[in-house]
Design an enzyme around this catalytic site. Structure first.
Site, PDB file in Angstrom:
ATOM      1  N   SER A  64      56.771  32.402  25.851  1.00 14.59           N
ATOM      2  CA  SER A  64      56.205  31.051  25.745  1.00 14.59           C
ATOM      3  C   SER A  64      55.739  30.375  27.417  1.00 14.59           C
ATOM      4  CB  SER A  64      57.766  31.365  25.680  1.00 14.59           C
ATOM      5  OG  SER A  64      57.972  29.865  25.467  1.00 14.59           O
ATOM      6  N   ASP A  80      52.341  24.697  25.171  1.00 12.20           N
ATOM      7  CA  ASP A  80      52.866  25.525  26.293  1.00 12.20           C
ATOM      8  C   ASP A  80      51.456  27.083  26.190  1.00 12.20           C
ATOM      9  OD1 ASP A  80      53.671  26.237  23.918  1.00 12.20           O
ATOM     10  OD2 ASP A  80      55.222  26.862  24.632  1.00 12.20           O
ATOM     11  N   ASP A 127      52.720  29.708  24.483  1.00 12.08           N
ATOM     12  CA  ASP A 127      52.457  30.357  22.490  1.00 12.08           C
ATOM     13  C   ASP A 127      52.257  29.377  21.837  1.00 12.08           C
ATOM     14  OD1 ASP A 127      54.878  29.187  22.647  1.00 12.08           O
ATOM     15  OD2 ASP A 127      55.985  31.006  21.257  1.00 12.08           O
ATOM     16  N   ASP A 157      54.196  26.827  20.483  1.00 10.08           N
ATOM     17  CA  ASP A 157      54.889  25.741  19.742  1.00 10.08           C
ATOM     18  C   ASP A 157      55.324  25.011  20.222  1.00 10.08           C
ATOM     19  OD1 ASP A 157      56.550  27.154  21.951  1.00 10.08           O
ATOM     20  OD2 ASP A 157      57.988  27.750  20.981  1.00 10.08           O
TER      21      ASP A 157
HETATM   22 MG    MG Z   1      56.437  28.525  23.671  1.00 11.24          MG
END
Ligand code: MG
Length: 459
Positions: A99, A242, A244, A246
């Site tokens: 992440s 961010d 990844d 999400d």
């Molecule tokens: Mg994330």
């Protein structure tokens, strides 16, 4: 990283590559996950980190050894992989990602068949299999197979588009600057936005697992370039993701970066206008702003413990359609009850198009709060006792002990004191209508907690 028999933290397994999280361990974790799923078809994908293909291959080997079939999705954003699990009716999924953590980290996230992260109880099952070495390997003639999954990005983009008025958005010809953090957001966001009629300018859009552009955590201090680009280009919106993709943080047309509470409140306001009476799920650390919006527009707030997985699971249990976090996570249930930066961006553009107003103006209209933070050192073994004493002392007009203790006061100020999950300290978050009052609350509660610790030490 893993005291006792614990692998999973609040957001999957995380560790330093080749130190805490090695190839050998990833293969064994893969086999533990495969043993847990008892075979079946699992989607596997990964983020843009330098170590992601290495760890993905190890996890895949471990999974195949237990007889799981792999639906190989390759590199993609976390929310795209989550949607893919649900979309292709897989039994679950595994994502290699850390992440927003720095580049030397990586992690492993396990998904259930609905695309949502597995529950803590299910994580414990995997931990028990792993630490007891109870891996159930398949015979040579029933090992799993690997099948590539084509077109996952196309299908994800089509799914997101179904939840917004694409014609209305296209009619506005918005110019959006996208800061992709040199990561997987590059694979979906620019295309999604072009397909809904936006003009897109990208920064940090070349995929590079060393994150040369900025750190993968989208904090205002990391987003100065984005803010400057939005102003220099006269764009309508800036958005940063961010590592990844999400979480998304938005910059208004004047170049001002807004923290997630405000954009979530805006989404909640418009959602409640169209869906009065619905539940809004959010961690107890979120701003009173969300509560104000819910009260004003006939929604019901459901407070949870801090953590995105808790928000997803609460939404699932209550069949709630909207959730959000102060860090820029927006969960849109009609698509999938997970945080999704692409879905969040489409929702913000949908609101801008429908209201016909610039983002700065719409955020300006929301109630205003000042936020202050603080911390007090507290020995690990005293944390629980401190919390008990603290709950006795805190007297707000409204109290929640779902995670630490939070009190809301009559003058609309509030204080949250939570023991840190990773460090020997208590974290304090105060919010008030004036900066002075927020500071005063922090000082007051720092003193209260210090006094409690002193009295516990001397007793
Ligand atoms: Mg994330």
């Amino acid at each position: 990283m893993m005291p006792n028999r614990r692998l999973f933290g609040t957001n999957g397994i995380r560790g330093l590559v080749n130190k805490e999280l090695t190839v050998e361990m990833a293969a064994a974790i893969g086999s533990a996950i495969g043993t847990f799923f008892k075979g079946g078809n699992l989607v596997v994908g990964y983020d843009a980190r330098t170590s992601s293909p290495m760890l993905a291959n190890a996890v895949i080997s471990g999974l195949i050894a237990t007889g799981c079939n792999i639906l190989f999705a390759g590199m993609a954003p976390t929310p795209t992989l989550q949607y893919t699990v649900k979309d292709c009716k897989a039994d679950g999924g595994v994502i290699i990602t850390a992440s927003h953590n720095p580049p030397e980290y990586n992690g492993i996230k396990v998904l259930w068949s609905d695309g949502i992260e597995i529950s803590r109880e299910q994580e414990i099952e995997i931990e028990n299999i792993f630490f007891d070495g109870k891996l159930s390997y398949a015979e040579w003639n029933s090992l799993g197979r690997i099948k590539p999954l084509p077109e996952i990005i196309d299908r994800y983009i089509e799914a997101v588009k179904r939840h917004v008025d694409t014609a209305k958005i296209a009619s506005k010809s918005f110019h959006v600057v996208v800061d992709a953090a040199n990561s997987v957001a590059s694979l979906t966001i620019p295309r999604l936005l072009r397909e809904i009629g936006c003009k897109v300018t990208t920064i940090n859009a070349n995929i590079d697992g060393t994150f040369p552009g900025r750190l993968p955590e989208p904090r205002p201090e990391n987003l100065k370039e984005l803010s400057l680009a939005v102003r220099a280009l006269g764009a309508d919106l800036g958005v940063a993701f961010d590592g990844d993709a999400d979480r998304s943080i938005f910059v208004d047309e004047q170049g001002e970066t807004h923290w997630g509470d405000k954009t979530f409140a805006l989404v909640a306001k418009h959602f409640l206008k169209e869906n009065p009476g619905e539940k809004i799920v959010t961690p107890v650390s979120s701003s009173t702003l969300i509560k104000d919006v819910a009260e004003a527009y006939g929604g019901e707030i459901v407070w949870t413990k801090v953590g995105s997985v808790v928000v997803s699971h609460t939404m699932k249990a209550l069949n709630a359609k909207l959730g959000g976090e102060e860090n820029g996570g927006i969960f849109y249930g009609p698509h999938l009850a997970v945080r999704d930066g692409g879905m969040a961006t489409a929702l913000i553009l949908d609101i801008m198009a429908k209201e016909g107003q610039p983002l700065s103006k719409m955020l300006e209209e929301l109630p205003k709060y000042f936020i202050e933070k603080g911390k007090v050192e507290c020995p690990e073994q005293l944390k629980d006792m401190v919390l008990e004493k603290l709950i006795e002392k805190v007297k707000g007009s409204n109290l929640s002990t779902i995670d630490g203790v939070k009190a809301w006061f009559e003058d609309k100020s509030s204080i949250l004191a939570r023991p840190s999950g990773t460090e020997p300290l208590y974290r304090l978050y105060a919010e008030a209508k004036t900066a002075e009052k927020a500071k005063k609350l922090i000082l007051e509660y720092e003193t209260i907690i210090k006094d409690i610790i002193d009295s516990l030490k001397s007793s």
